[in-house]
Scaffold this active site. Structure first.
Site, short mmCIF file in Angstrom:
data_model
loop_
_atom_site.label_atom_id
_atom_site.label_comp_id
_atom_site.label_asym_id
_atom_site.label_seq_id
_atom_site.Cartn_x
_atom_site.Cartn_y
_atom_site.Cartn_z
N HIS A 1 0.84 -1.20 0.00
CA HIS A 1 0.00 0.00 0.00
C HIS A 1 0.88 1.25 0.00
CE1 HIS A 1 -2.88 3.07 1.32
NE2 HIS A 1 -2.08 3.34 2.34
N ASP B 1 6.60 21.42 -26.44
CA ASP B 1 6.53 20.07 -25.88
C ASP B 1 7.59 19.99 -24.80
OD1 ASP B 1 6.48 17.19 -25.46
OD2 ASP B 1 5.52 17.05 -27.41
N TRP C 1 7.14 -0.16 3.84
CA TRP C 1 7.66 0.51 2.65
C TRP C 1 9.05 1.10 2.92
CZ3 TRP C 1 8.99 5.55 1.03
CH2 TRP C 1 8.81 6.56 1.99
N SER D 1 12.68 5.75 -13.83
CA SER D 1 11.59 6.52 -14.42
C SER D 1 11.53 7.93 -13.82
CB SER D 1 10.27 5.79 -14.19
OG SER D 1 9.18 6.63 -14.42
N SER D 2 11.65 8.01 -12.49
CA SER D 2 11.58 9.32 -11.84
C SER D 2 12.73 10.21 -12.24
CB SER D 2 11.64 9.16 -10.31
OG SER D 2 10.47 8.59 -9.86
N HIS E 1 13.56 11.71 3.36
CA HIS E 1 12.99 12.99 3.75
C HIS E 1 12.80 13.94 2.59
CE1 HIS E 1 10.89 15.26 6.58
NE2 HIS E 1 11.36 16.31 5.95
N GLU F 1 12.26 13.03 -0.28
CA GLU F 1 11.13 12.38 -0.98
C GLU F 1 9.79 12.92 -0.48
OE1 GLU F 1 10.68 10.32 -3.42
OE2 GLU F 1 8.60 9.71 -3.05
N TYR G 1 9.19 15.85 0.54
CA TYR G 1 8.97 17.17 -0.07
C TYR G 1 8.73 17.06 -1.56
CZ TYR G 1 9.95 18.84 4.49
OH TYR G 1 9.86 19.04 5.83
N SER H 1 -1.04 27.36 -5.17
CA SER H 1 -0.69 28.75 -5.49
C SER H 1 -1.24 29.17 -6.84
CB SER H 1 0.83 28.92 -5.49
OG SER H 1 1.36 28.53 -4.25
N HIS I 1 15.44 12.93 11.92
CA HIS I 1 14.29 13.08 12.82
C HIS I 1 13.34 11.88 12.70
CE1 HIS I 1 11.94 15.66 9.66
NE2 HIS I 1 11.64 14.40 9.51
N HIS I 2 13.54 11.05 11.67
CA HIS I 2 12.78 9.80 11.59
C HIS I 2 13.39 8.73 12.49
CE1 HIS I 2 10.49 11.11 8.00
NE2 HIS I 2 11.58 11.79 7.74
N THR J 1 7.37 26.97 5.74
CA THR J 1 6.05 26.37 5.49
C THR J 1 4.96 27.32 5.97
OG1 THR J 1 7.13 24.27 5.96
CG2 THR J 1 4.76 24.23 5.66
N LYS K 1 4.30 30.11 3.56
CA LYS K 1 3.43 29.73 2.44
C LYS K 1 1.96 29.82 2.84
CE LYS K 1 6.23 27.01 -0.47
NZ LYS K 1 5.67 27.72 -1.60
N ARG L 1 1.93 1.50 15.33
CA ARG L 1 1.51 1.31 13.94
C ARG L 1 1.97 -0.06 13.45
NH1 ARG L 1 5.96 4.75 10.49
NH2 ARG L 1 4.75 3.97 8.76
#
Lengths: 380, 527
Positions: B78, B107, B143, B171-172, B255, B257, B259, B270, B304-305, B330, B333, B452
């Site tokens: 998931h 293009d 994951w 791909s990314s 991390h 990722e 963002y 925006s 921090h993870h 943040t 914004k 979790r």
């Protein structure tokens, strides 16, 4: 308040229950029972209220704007789109708030990490899926396993009050003393978490982490493994009993005696032969507690992850090989070494069981002495 | 969108094979954008179906429907599908469709690579999904695939998992290179850096993040592969490695990722808020600087993870302070969006509704993020449902809501038809209510102490989990309305004008709706 829940929920009763029963579950972080856990709770509440106030102001302005500044009211849009002054202001204010928040957080963190001058040290070792506690100041060590019966988990029996939060042998610590926990692991990463102590530390294989708690109130405190550690991650709870120093002393001595007695019994057992019946019954019990999680109750394992024992060459032929793998585990796999976890009798019984259950009818008996012999051969 | 009607001056360029070949061979940014978006939608439903399995099992205490091992596969796949299969391809699809039109380019700069970077994706996910049917099942280590659970203790499907992540990464990276090259080289004359729409800016910064961190992910999965199959010991203490090293490398990717999955959302919001407030975006320049600061800070906060892994106090303090700092840009914004609304003349079409919900709910996710930054408190929150609530607020009501808002916002441009406003409002309100039923109570469950990634839980959590599951089923069902709206809009509806929205500004609103197959073959004039 024993609650048995079967599949009888319907939506209305559920929504009702959610409001009525909600008192069962605390809605906030526990204040815990240590000075540190109280500080952590205070930090949590401080930052929570800061967020609430900021949220109320920002969302308040936003909703005011949504109500007032809508085209339906016939307003003309303003065209301003810049203000360096405002931008500096709303950059600087959050910075100040954060600094105010960082100060107490730093103090608490430094206090939490100070594990010096401990009165009692316990080595906590995680393994799939149980905890092992070893008191470094005494000759006391034991495994602590989930005590909730399988039948409750698969909904055959009603669930008890402490469903999934009960163990066969809890950790016991003295009140009023600084107890240092050293965490490590035998296999994957686990995480030892007791919310009431605000202690959550990863148990990393090959490394040792430290944490500590000074509990003032005698009581029973429950926690769980917090790091995904494989299939039965949800089934390795932690129970800690805090006892007064006198009761604690008594308990430690009792445990030391129990362990010494068990060791003496082991020696006597070497000269004795147990019957098939006895071996099979002890074996089945041990198998269910220690082996069935992976190899499954029917001995068929989980294809691709955990090998089957039913009909396997190992369980049908080579007895010393079978004993060896149970004693010492198999490197590079999830198979653990059980030499220190189980008694000679239990190992002999479980091997006998594996060789005679599920149609593995070898008829062979393995005695404690056989296990001992393999152990000696290994130079234990 | 097979029946694209083009205006006359472009008609003679419009050679494209019919049927499946059009989609296989296409190098057209609009076709590729459409494929990315449809693919992301399919993945959203597959990943969503897995979430439904998770919520069904957690509906009541006790094991009812699945085995713990399968439960772990569901949480793992998931997560992988939603991150790499739904959110990221959806943003890439939006980038493909909109960036060339927003900067006045004909293009993407590298159209053949564009085709390739899309077409390897379905295979990556086919491999991942097929691994679920192997003996022992698919990946079940979360994951985040922490070693040694993903190395020594993982199943045989790990090789397929690694291969599939490699393909996603390639791909990314290709997609990101394409975005950067396009923005650097194909801007219409006069489209200076500080005139670029914010969606383009945020995607440019995202693309740089992608190029910097996807190779790190590739490195870490390769180390997992060699640890498991080729006897190396990067993450095995017995061989001189360190399991915590895995987490450092993973989160150095992970991390930024996070963002990558939210910066384009900032760009979308925006774009939408000024349109429906009929007022220019407040603080454009500060938005650009805030986005850049967030991107830079994202490289300084990975640990921090990992506060509970046991790090020196000085390390923990450094990562705590840096993480708290992220709240500043943040916040800027959010304040800017509110200031954009202030004294505007707002209307509340579906894109605006989703954008407003984004601002409120993403901010709630930001608040819990700030709470999680406080290291001592993090020890209590870490790996509980509080974290699950936090990252679903930023990813579902954040990233996913912004993607849905973008779809409603640009659908008329893509299809030439207005979507059904009434159905869209139904979709919005059903989603808003159910998503909060689903994720808001998770905060309480986590604070009360539920870890979790567990398939079964103590009785005190039962009522909340039942309620959460109902929210989950309702949220899943609400997304069917979205499919209905999309199909209806693709098939027909009220003709859309070129500008579509009264307050819309920008080059994409100057071409007809639906946008012709080829746009801006001669560069537009930028005022």
């Amino acid at each position: 308040m024993t609650k048995t829940r079967s599949l009888r929920w319907s939506l209305p009763t559920l929504l009702l229950a959610a409001t009525v029963d909600a008192t069962d579950m605390p809605l906030n972080m526990t204040k815990g029972v240590t000075e540190i856990s109280q500080q952590v709770y205070d930090l949590h509440m401080t930052i929570f209220w800061i967020c609430c106030v900021i949220g109320a102001v920002v969302f308040g302005i936003m909703f005011w704007s949504i109500v007032r500044h809508r085209k339906a009211r016939g307003v003309q849009p303003a065209q301003f789109h810049e203000s360096t002054k405002v931008e500096i202001l709303w950059t600087a204010i959050p910075v100040l708030i954060l600094i105010v928040m960082a100060i107490p957080a730093t103090k608490t963190l430094i206090a939490m990490e100070d594990t010096t001058e401990a009165d009692v040290t316990v080595l906590v070792t995680g393994s799939q899926w149980k905890w092992h506690y070893k008191y470094l100041d005494n000759d006391v060590e034991f495994y602590s396993l989930l005590a909730t019966p399988k039948e409750q988990i698969i909904n055959r029996f009603a669930k008890g009050d402490n469903y999934l939060l009960e163990v066969d042998r809890p950790l016991v610590i003295p009140t009023g003393k600084k107890v240092r926990f050293l965490m490590t692991s035998d296999d994957v990463i686990h995480s030892w978490w007791v919310p009431a102590f605000a202690v959550k530390k990863d148990a990393n294989p090959g490394f040792i982490n430290e944490a500590w708690a000074r509990v003032d109130e005698p009581g029973v405190y429950r926690g769980q493994c917090a790091e995904l550690c494989g299939k039965d991650h949800g089934f390795m709870p932690i129970v800690v009993i805090a006892k007064s120093p006198a009761d604690y002393e008594q308990w430690v001595n009792g445990e030391a005696e129990r362990i010494a007695k068990a060791k003496a019994e082991e020696q006597e057992l070497l000269a004795m032969n147990m019957s098939m019946e006895e071996l099979m019954s002890v074996g089945e019990r041990t198998y269910t507690a220690y082996c069935a999680a992976c190899h499954q109750p029917n001995g068929e394992g989980l294809p691709g992850i955990f090998p089957a024992l039913k009909g396997s060459a190992l369980a049908l032929e080579n007895i010393p090989g079978h004993i060896d793998i149970v004693l010492n585990g198999k490197t590079g796999t999830a198979m653990q070494a059980y030499a220190k976890q189980l008694s000679l009798k239990e190992i002999a019984a479980v091997i006998t069981y594996e060789r005679n259950a599920w149609g593995n009818n070898t008829g062979e008996l393995v005695q404690a002495a056989d296990v001992h012999a393999v152990m000696q051969g290994k130079g234990e | 969108m097979s029946a694209v009607v083009t205006d006359h001056e472009h008609e003679h360029h419009d050679h494209k094979p019919a049927g499946i070949k059009r989609w296989l061979y296409t190098t057209n940014h609009k076709d590729i954008g459409t494929m990315y978006l449809v693919f992301a939608l399919i993945m959203f439903f597959i990943g969503g179906a897995m979430a439904m399995v998770i919520r069904a099992e957690l509906f009541q205490p006790g094991m009812q429907f699945v085995e713990p091992n399968f439960f772990n596969q569901m949480t793992t796949v998931h997560g992988l599908i939603m991150v790499f299969g739904a959110v990221m391809p959806a943003f890439t699809g939006l980038a493909n469709w909109m960036i060339p039109m927003m900067i006045g380019a004909p293009d993407m700069a590298l159209p053949r690579m564009n085709n390739w970077s899309f077409w390897i994706l379905p295979f990556a996910f086919l491999i991942l999904l097929m691994s679920l049917f192997m003996p022992g099942g698919g990946p079940s280590f979360g994951w985040t695939f922490y070693a040694p659970l993903s190395t020594t203790y993982s199943g045989d499907s790990t090789a397929l998992f690694v291969f599939s992540v490699h393909i996603m990464g390639i791909s990314s990276i290709m997609g990101a290179i394409n975005v950067i090259v396009t923005i650097f080289n194909l801007r219409a004359p006069g489209m200076t850096w500080m005139k670029m729409p914010l969606f383009v800016w945020t995607w440019l910064i995202t693309a740089f993040l992608l190029i910097m961190v996807m190779p790190v992910l590739a490195g870490v999965v390769t180390m997992v592969l060699t640890d498991k199959y080729f006897g190396t010991s990067f993450f095995d203490a017995a061989g001189g490695g360190d399991p915590v090293l895995f987490q450092h490398i993973f989160w150095f990717f992970g991390h930024p990722e996070v963002y990558i999955m939210i910066l384009p959302a900032f760009g979308i919001v925006s774009s939408i808020v000024p349109t429906f407030a009929r007022k220019p975006l407040f603080g454009y320049a500060s938005m650009v600087y805030a986005t850049s600061s967030i991107a830079l800070l994202s490289f300084l906060v990975w640990a921090h993870h990992m506060f509970t892994t046991g790090m020196p106090v000085a390390g923990a303090l450094f990562f705590m302070y840096c993480t708290m700092l992220i709240a500043v840009p943040t916040g800027v914004k959010v304040f800017n969006w509110v200031a954009t609304m202030w004294r505007g003349a707002m209307t509340f079409e579906v894109p605006m509704m989703f954008a407003l919900a984004f601002i409120v709910l993403f901010t709630i996710g930001g608040f819990s993020g700030l709470m999680l930054a406080i290291t001592p408190a993090d020890f209590q929150y870490h790996d509980t449902y509080f974290v699950v609530a936090h990252f679903h607020y930023v990813l579902v009501t954040g990233a996913v809501f912004s993607i849905i808002a973008a779809a409603y916002y640009w659908l008329p441009k893509w299809t030439g038809h207005m979507y059904d406003e009434k159905l869209g409002q139904w979709h919005f309100w059903c989603s808003l209510i159910s998503v909060n039923m689903l994720f808001f109570p998770m905060h309480f469950v986590g604070l009360a102490g539920m870890p979790r990634r567990i398939p079964d839980y103590a009785l005190q959590f039962a009522d909340f989990n039942a309620f959460i599951s109902i929210g989950g089923f309702l949220f899943g069902a609400s997304q069917l309305i979205f499919v209905w709206v999309l199909v209806k809009c693709a098939r027909g509806g009220k003709k859309a004008t070129a500008q579509v929205w009264e307050g819309a500004e920008g080059l994409e609103w100057e071409v007809p709706s639906p946008a012709p197959y080829h746009t801006f073959e001669t560069p537009p004039v930028i005022k």
